[in-house]
Scaffold this active site. Structure first.
Site, PDB file in Angstrom:
ATOM      1  N   PRO A   1       0.830  -1.211   0.000  1.00 13.13           N
ATOM      2  CA  PRO A   1       0.000   0.000   0.000  1.00 13.13           C
ATOM      3  C   PRO A   1       0.860   1.255   0.000  1.00 13.13           C
ATOM      4  O   PRO A   1       1.783   1.383   0.815  1.00 13.13           O
ATOM      5  CB  PRO A   1      -0.786  -0.123   1.307  1.00 13.13           C
ATOM      6  CG  PRO A   1       0.029  -1.025   2.167  1.00 13.13           C
ATOM      7  CD  PRO A   1       0.712  -1.976   1.247  1.00 13.13           C
ATOM      8  N   MET A   2       0.584   2.159  -0.928  1.00  8.00           N
ATOM      9  CA  MET A   2       1.360   3.418  -0.980  1.00  8.00           C
ATOM     10  C   MET A   2       0.456   4.608  -1.276  1.00  8.00           C
ATOM     11  O   MET A   2      -0.137   4.709  -2.352  1.00  8.00           O
ATOM     12  CB  MET A   2       2.475   3.315  -2.022  1.00  8.00           C
ATOM     13  CG  MET A   2       3.649   2.476  -1.515  1.00  8.00           C
ATOM     14  SD  MET A   2       4.965   2.340  -2.717  1.00  8.00           S
ATOM     15  CE  MET A   2       4.232   1.227  -3.902  1.00  8.00           C
TER      16      MET A   2
ATOM     17  N   GLN B   1      -7.120  -1.048   1.560  1.00  6.47           N
ATOM     18  CA  GLN B   1      -6.533  -0.839   2.890  1.00  6.47           C
ATOM     19  C   GLN B   1      -7.298   0.250   3.635  1.00  6.47           C
ATOM     20  O   GLN B   1      -7.369   1.400   3.177  1.00  6.47           O
ATOM     21  CB  GLN B   1      -5.058  -0.427   2.792  1.00  6.47           C
ATOM     22  CG  GLN B   1      -4.426  -0.462   4.192  1.00  6.47           C
ATOM     23  CD  GLN B   1      -3.047   0.142   4.297  1.00  6.47           C
ATOM     24  OE1 GLN B   1      -2.834   1.287   3.900  1.00  6.47           O
ATOM     25  NE2 GLN B   1      -2.107  -0.601   4.847  1.00  6.47           N
TER      26      GLN B   1
ATOM     27  N   TYR C   1      -0.109   4.625  13.305  1.00  8.19           N
ATOM     28  CA  TYR C   1      -1.418   5.252  13.097  1.00  8.19           C
ATOM     29  C   TYR C   1      -2.405   4.736  14.149  1.00  8.19           C
ATOM     30  O   TYR C   1      -2.031   3.939  15.021  1.00  8.19           O
ATOM     31  CB  TYR C   1      -1.884   4.998  11.660  1.00  8.19           C
ATOM     32  CG  TYR C   1      -0.983   5.695  10.665  1.00  8.19           C
ATOM     33  CD1 TYR C   1      -0.993   7.086  10.550  1.00  8.19           C
ATOM     34  CD2 TYR C   1      -0.072   4.981   9.897  1.00  8.19           C
ATOM     35  CE1 TYR C   1      -0.146   7.734   9.669  1.00  8.19           C
ATOM     36  CE2 TYR C   1       0.788   5.624   9.011  1.00  8.19           C
ATOM     37  CZ  TYR C   1       0.751   7.007   8.902  1.00  8.19           C
ATOM     38  OH  TYR C   1       1.603   7.649   8.049  1.00  8.19           O
TER      39      TYR C   1
END
Ligand SMILES: Cc1cc2nc3c(=O)[nH]c(=O)nc-3n(C[C@H](O)[C@H](O)[C@H](O)COP(=O)(O)O)c2cc1C
Length: 331
Positions: free
Chosen positions: A26-27, A103, A156
């Site tokens: 994931p980016m 995501q 996070y």
């Protein structure tokens, strides 16, 4: 490594059949104006799916709550325009033979300004956020996603509950697992649910949620019992041991402790010579030994959408070294 090394081989993980064991990590790219993925986003993911990536994990998608994040161009998963945008993305990836997981992300105290953190949340806030995750998952199913990934890594919100520095009293330490349970309840029983976790934090590379394998086992078993099918162990370098006394990496420990399939990640392919190197051999050997099932590529795929194909064909000259500037380009 020779040109005959098969990298793109079918594999089935948690019931999901993939054309290859390579995953796009994931980016966050901030290319979805007002949270809506555009046809350009669909083409960007499709290019990776066409070129040997079996599973794409999207950039972090903010759950629908004001505390989750503030960036205008980070995608969301709400009914209407965002859902329609994602429907095009999933269709393009499927047309290329790929699979795609959404995501789900909440920045927690890394939102500017921070609104909700483990220290400020109470009572109904937990219910509200469980609903926000479940709602995003429901829209993701409708939009055609093949799997969901809960982002519980990198400092996070969900990771803040796991880390003693941001949650010294262990207040609601099982909240991340409750999120997994809420998402599990919302999606079809056969749909894989991935949980991404890490020791390091973006603001503290030395941080740890677990000092020992036993401590890690408690956290990961909580995810498993709540309904996780796959663990995505985020590490900065895949070859580094997660704990002293064993050379198993973090994904190796995740699989060993829970019996669940795992995904490894961290500095794969960053330089042109990687694909033909001993490190590449090590990456494949560790997988063959059963440390992990899937291998995620992050930064290398920004500048080299076809990295897996080029590596497989031994076309190393066509591979570009990763450069920080790749993070600004979108192709
Ligand atoms: C530009 C950029 C954005 C990223 N955004 C996310 C994200 O939204 N969610 C996430 O879990 N990780 C994110 N990451 C971390 C990557 O998924 C990956 O774990 C990291 O880049 C290490 O893999 P690599 O060495 O192959 O790049 C991001 C990394 C980069 C470079």
């Amino acid at each position: 490594m020779t040109t005959t090394t098969a990298l793109v081989e079918p594999v089935t993980v948690a019931g999901l059949s993939l054309t290859s064991p390579f995953v796009m990590a994931p980016m966050t790219r901030e290319r979805s104006p007002h949270g809506v993925p555009t046809p350009e986003v669909a083409a960007y993911y499709r290019r990776r799916a066409e070129n040997g990536v079996g599973l794409i994990i999207t950039e972090g998608v903010l759950v629908d709550h004001p505390s989750a994040g503030h960036q205008r161009d980070v995608p969301r998963l709400t009914e209407g325009a965002a859902e329609a945008g994602w429907r095009l993305v999933t269709a393009e990836v499927h047309a290329a033979g790929g699979r795609i997981a959404a995501q789900l992300w909440h920045l927690g105290s890394q939102r500017e300004p921070a609104l909700w953190t483990p220290g400020t949340m109470s009572g109904g806030d937990f219910e509200t956020l469980l609903r926000a995750y479940a709602d995003a998952a429901r829209v993701a199913v409708r939009a055609g996603f093949d799997a969901i990934e809960v982002h519980a890594a990198h400092g996070y919100l969900l990771d803040e509950f796991l880390w003693p520095v941001t949650n010294p009293g262990g207040h609601h330490r099982d909240f991340p697992a409750e999120v997994v349970r809420a998402v599990r309840a919302e999606i079809p029983a056969c749909m894989p649910l991935i949980v991404r976790f890490s020791q390091f934090k973006e603001r503290d590379f030395g941080a740890r949620i677990a000092a020992t394998p036993a401590e890690l086992g408690v956290i990961l078993d909580g995810f498993r019992v709540a309904g996780a099918d796959v663990l995505h162990a985020s590490q900065r370098r895949f070859w580094e041991p997660a704990f002293e006394g064993s050379d198993r990496n973090l994904a190796g420990w995740a699989r060993h402790l829970t019996g669940l399939p795992s995904i490894t990640v961290g500095s794969i392919g960053l330089t042109r010579d990687f694909a033909g190197s001993d490190r590449m051999r090590e990456l494949l050997d560790r997988r063959a030994r059963g440390e992990y099932d899937l291998m995620a590529l992050g930064r290398v795929l920004l500048g080299n959408p076809a990295w897996v194909r080029l590596a497989e064909a031994g076309r190393f000259d066509e591979i570009r070294d990763y450069r920080k500037a790749d993070e600004e380009h979108y192709a």
